[in-house]
Design a protein around this motif. Structure first.
Motif, PDB file in Angstrom:
ATOM      1  N   THR A 168      -8.683 -40.668 -16.988  1.00  0.00           N
ATOM      2  CA  THR A 168      -7.304 -40.719 -16.504  1.00  0.00           C
ATOM      3  C   THR A 168      -6.928 -39.492 -15.687  1.00  0.00           C
ATOM      4  O   THR A 168      -5.797 -39.027 -15.740  1.00  0.00           O
ATOM      5  N   SER A 194      -6.235 -39.135 -12.679  1.00  0.00           N
ATOM      6  CA  SER A 194      -5.130 -39.343 -11.742  1.00  0.00           C
ATOM      7  C   SER A 194      -3.782 -39.318 -12.427  1.00  0.00           C
ATOM      8  O   SER A 194      -2.744 -39.267 -11.773  1.00  0.00           O
ATOM      9  N   SER A 195      -3.766 -39.323 -13.750  1.00  0.00           N
ATOM     10  CA  SER A 195      -2.505 -39.265 -14.485  1.00  0.00           C
ATOM     11  C   SER A 195      -2.042 -37.835 -14.743  1.00  0.00           C
ATOM     12  O   SER A 195      -0.909 -37.617 -15.178  1.00  0.00           O
ATOM     13  N   TYR A 196      -2.921 -36.867 -14.494  1.00  0.00           N
ATOM     14  CA  TYR A 196      -2.657 -35.483 -14.859  1.00  0.00           C
ATOM     15  C   TYR A 196      -2.188 -34.662 -13.673  1.00  0.00           C
ATOM     16  O   TYR A 196      -2.761 -34.735 -12.584  1.00  0.00           O
ATOM     17  N   SER A 207       0.984 -32.321  -8.220  1.00  0.00           N
ATOM     18  CA  SER A 207       1.313 -33.493  -9.019  1.00  0.00           C
ATOM     19  C   SER A 207       0.145 -34.467  -9.056  1.00  0.00           C
ATOM     20  O   SER A 207      -0.816 -34.340  -8.302  1.00  0.00           O
ATOM     21  N   TRP A 208       0.265 -35.485  -9.889  1.00  0.00           N
ATOM     22  CA  TRP A 208      -0.837 -36.434 -10.053  1.00  0.00           C
ATOM     23  C   TRP A 208      -1.158 -37.148  -8.744  1.00  0.00           C
ATOM     24  O   TRP A 208      -2.309 -37.466  -8.473  1.00  0.00           O
ATOM     25  N   SER A 209      -0.142 -37.388  -7.926  1.00  0.00           N
ATOM     26  CA  SER A 209      -0.357 -38.101  -6.665  1.00  0.00           C
ATOM     27  C   SER A 209      -0.745 -37.175  -5.528  1.00  0.00           C
ATOM     28  O   SER A 209      -1.183 -37.633  -4.474  1.00  0.00           O
ATOM     29  N   ASN A 247      -8.474 -37.707  -6.145  1.00  0.00           N
ATOM     30  CA  ASN A 247      -8.497 -38.501  -7.377  1.00  0.00           C
ATOM     31  C   ASN A 247      -9.712 -39.428  -7.448  1.00  0.00           C
ATOM     32  O   ASN A 247     -10.123 -39.824  -8.534  1.00  0.00           O
ATOM     33  N   LEU A 279      -0.321 -33.758 -18.815  1.00  0.00           N
ATOM     34  CA  LEU A 279       0.351 -35.015 -18.535  1.00  0.00           C
ATOM     35  C   LEU A 279       1.787 -34.719 -18.140  1.00  0.00           C
ATOM     36  O   LEU A 279       2.385 -33.768 -18.620  1.00  0.00           O
TER      37      LEU A 279
END
Length: 123
Positions: A28, A30-32, A52-54, A74, A100
Motif C-alpha cells: 500500500t 501509494s496510500s502513504y 502526499s500519497w498522490s 508509486n 498514513l
C-alpha cells in the motif's frame, strides 16, 4: 509491514548535488505520505521535505527551498530527494519515513523509518 531502505548518500563538495532514493516494500505504498528528515551530530532530527500519497502536495523546510526537490514514483514504490547546491550545513544522516494520512513536518507522527544514509558535504 512496511520497510524503507535509503540509498544515494555519500561525500560531495560544497555546491555539488546528490540524489537520495528510498525504496519502500509493502502493498500500500501509494496510500502513504512520505517524508525526508535529517539528523546532524548533536542535533535533533529535523524535517526536510514531505510529499502526499498522490505527489500533488509537497512541502519543504525553509533551509532547503529552491535547492531540494522531493518526488515519488508509486509504480516503483520509491521516493527521491534531489539535493542541489549542497552546503556543509547539509551534512547529516538522512532518513525517509512514511505515514498514513496527510503529510506533516512532525517526525513523531511517522510510523515507519529507514535506517538512514549519510550525506557529507565538504567545504
Amino acid at each position: 509491514q512496511v520497510q524503507l531502505v535509503e540509498s544515494g548518500g555519500g561525500l560531495v563538495q560544497a555546491g555539488g548535488s546528490l540524489r537520495l532514493s528510498c525504496a519502500v516494500s509493502g502493498r500500500t505504498f501509494s496510500s502513504y505520505a512520505m517524508g525526508w528528515f535529517r539528523q546532524a551530530p548533536g542535533k535533533e532530527r529535523e524535517f526536510v521535505a514531505h510529499i502526499s500519497w498522490s505527489g500533488s502536495i509537497t512541502n519543504y523546510a525553509d533551509f532547503v527551498k529552491g535547492r531540494f526537490t522531493i518526488s515519488r514514483d508509486n509504480a516503483k514504490n520509491t521516493v527521491a530527494l534531489q539535493m542541489n547546491s549542497l552546503q556543509p550545513d547539509d551534512t547529516a544522516v538522512y532518513y525517509c519515513a512514511s505515514r498514513l494520512g496527510p503529510p506533516n513536518i512532525y517526525a513523531s507522527t511517522y510510523n515507519y523509518w529507514g535506517q538512514g544514509t549519510q550525506v557529507t558535504v565538504s567545504s
